[in-house]
Design an enzyme around this catalytic site. Sequence first.
Site, short mmCIF file in Angstrom:
data_model
loop_
_atom_site.label_atom_id
_atom_site.label_comp_id
_atom_site.label_asym_id
_atom_site.label_seq_id
_atom_site.Cartn_x
_atom_site.Cartn_y
_atom_site.Cartn_z
N GLY A 11 0.79 -1.22 0.00
CA GLY A 11 0.00 0.00 0.00
C GLY A 11 0.82 1.27 0.00
N CYS A 68 -27.70 -9.87 -16.44
CA CYS A 68 -27.11 -9.37 -17.68
C CYS A 68 -28.04 -9.70 -18.84
CB CYS A 68 -25.74 -10.02 -17.90
SG CYS A 68 -25.06 -9.76 -19.55
N CYS A 90 -26.03 -12.51 -21.22
CA CYS A 90 -25.70 -13.86 -20.79
C CYS A 90 -26.54 -14.32 -19.60
CB CYS A 90 -24.21 -13.99 -20.46
SG CYS A 90 -23.74 -13.20 -18.93
N CYS A 131 -18.65 -12.62 -19.98
CA CYS A 131 -19.97 -12.65 -20.61
C CYS A 131 -19.94 -13.57 -21.83
CB CYS A 131 -20.36 -11.24 -21.02
SG CYS A 131 -22.08 -11.06 -21.51
#
Lengths: 283, 261
Positions: free
Chosen positions: A29, A238, A241, A269
């Site tokens: 970080g 979606c 799909c 997808c």
Amino acid sequence: MSAYNFAFLDEHTKRMIRRAILKAVAVPGYQVPFGSREMPLSYGWGTGGVQVTASVIGPDDVLKVIDQGADDTTNAVSIRKFFERTTGVPTTTRTDQATLIQSRHRIPETPLRAGQILVLQVPIPEPLRWLEPREAETRKMHALEEYGVMHVRLYEDITRHGRVAQTYEYPVLVNGRYMMRPSPIPKFDNPKLDMSPALLLFGAGREKRIYAVPPHTRVKSLDFEDHPFEVEHWDRPCALCGVRGVFLDEIIVDDKGGRMFACSDTDHCARRRPGGAPGPDGA
Amino acid sequence: MNEEAERPLLSVRGLAKRYGAQVACLDVGFDLWPGEVLGVVGESGSGKTTLLDCLSGRVAADGGRVEYATASGEVVDIRRLDEPRRRRLLRTEWGVVHQNPRDGLRMGVTAGANVGERLMALGARHYGGIRGEALAWLAQVEIAGDRVDDLPETFSGGMQQRLQIARNLVTRPRLVLMDEPTGGLDVSVQARLLDLLRGLVADLGLSAIVVTHDLAVTRLLAHRLLVMRSGEVVESGLTDQVLDDPQHPYSQLLVSSVLHP
């Protein structure tokens, strides 16, 4: 291809960037400064990510490049072609087959596995930037762990909107120590940062910073006890799909207000739909 | 004043600060006891604000000692304290009220967030709790609770100053440094603010150092007085003593310059 060194950058530059990456991995970080080079694409298009990728890529790697979840948008196509030309490594659109993934704005839906490296492009690495304008002061705040002001921002959001309205670049605390801006990924992807088995590298070219989340590192999204961190939900699947529980893009389909919601991750997808995945460049 | 206190809260000796050839503070020394309010008066440019900045460590003094007795009973020299501890002390046990509220407030966030900032910096992570505390402190400084979600920019000058005070007092500091807390306010607002400050200081047992050029403010607020001129303390004593029977020629001049309507 012979006109360039492998992966465009010269070996001394790669070594310098690898040192920065090693330090970043050692201090999760923490933003490590590095000597960012001019790259053959403009700032804001992924100069940081390209330099990190160029420094860690090897002849045995399989590269995937994502832009906003898609493999076939301009930025993804040109960066993929750039590395095809300068390294000759095979490329793919499949998350599960790639060893090295450079991404802008998304972490793939397919869970990453140990051994993979995800490189994220970062426009502004400093999480405290819009709260404290002085760079010297933000460095001091990081050094002394003075992160209270970050919660002031969340407090303001809840006060004004009833919830934390920040939906991307949602601030996280890495390994219980450093506040980090996880690049402009949607907060939907924040949980994927936590205890990720893959190595996550972040490169900011213009701001000249590299930081990292090593595998299996705790990454906590900031929140309040009575307003816990939440990710986006969609009340529909979606449209292409039919999958649920992934990040959906809203797509306007006509000029009469028609719209549909479809997977942002095109690889995920396409592989769920009959006919299989399209080839590189969406062909 | 707390009779049991055996040692001063703040003990300053030989504090000096120069800006090049310009002397801002020269050999300033005083003791501040728990629960005491010390007034620092003098004309513009006499080193009052520099003194305050040196005490809080915002400006590095050139020499001298600033010894502070912490809540845990330890005596630390602010000038030699490492930066993390000094900043922590400043956020917890000390408060600084600036002359211009814009210097002490976050103008872009609501009043509630301004008051809650110190709590969040100390690890408060319960939104409802922080908000409740902010509301309680706004009530203490006589700001209506329905203004908690308003930006400080929509507040009047007096309200901004009171908000700044609430923002400092929320962590219950032991020592508050105030630089011209009533500067720029009209007289009736000044009077209310002074009344409020006097009440808060008495109720919370605060110690305070109030820098001002307004002798009337010190008469109301301060127990003791330092008179500064050209960076030096020329006279010190009980407020009434100094104001009613000034000894140093400069103090006499200062007192006789006050207009009486």
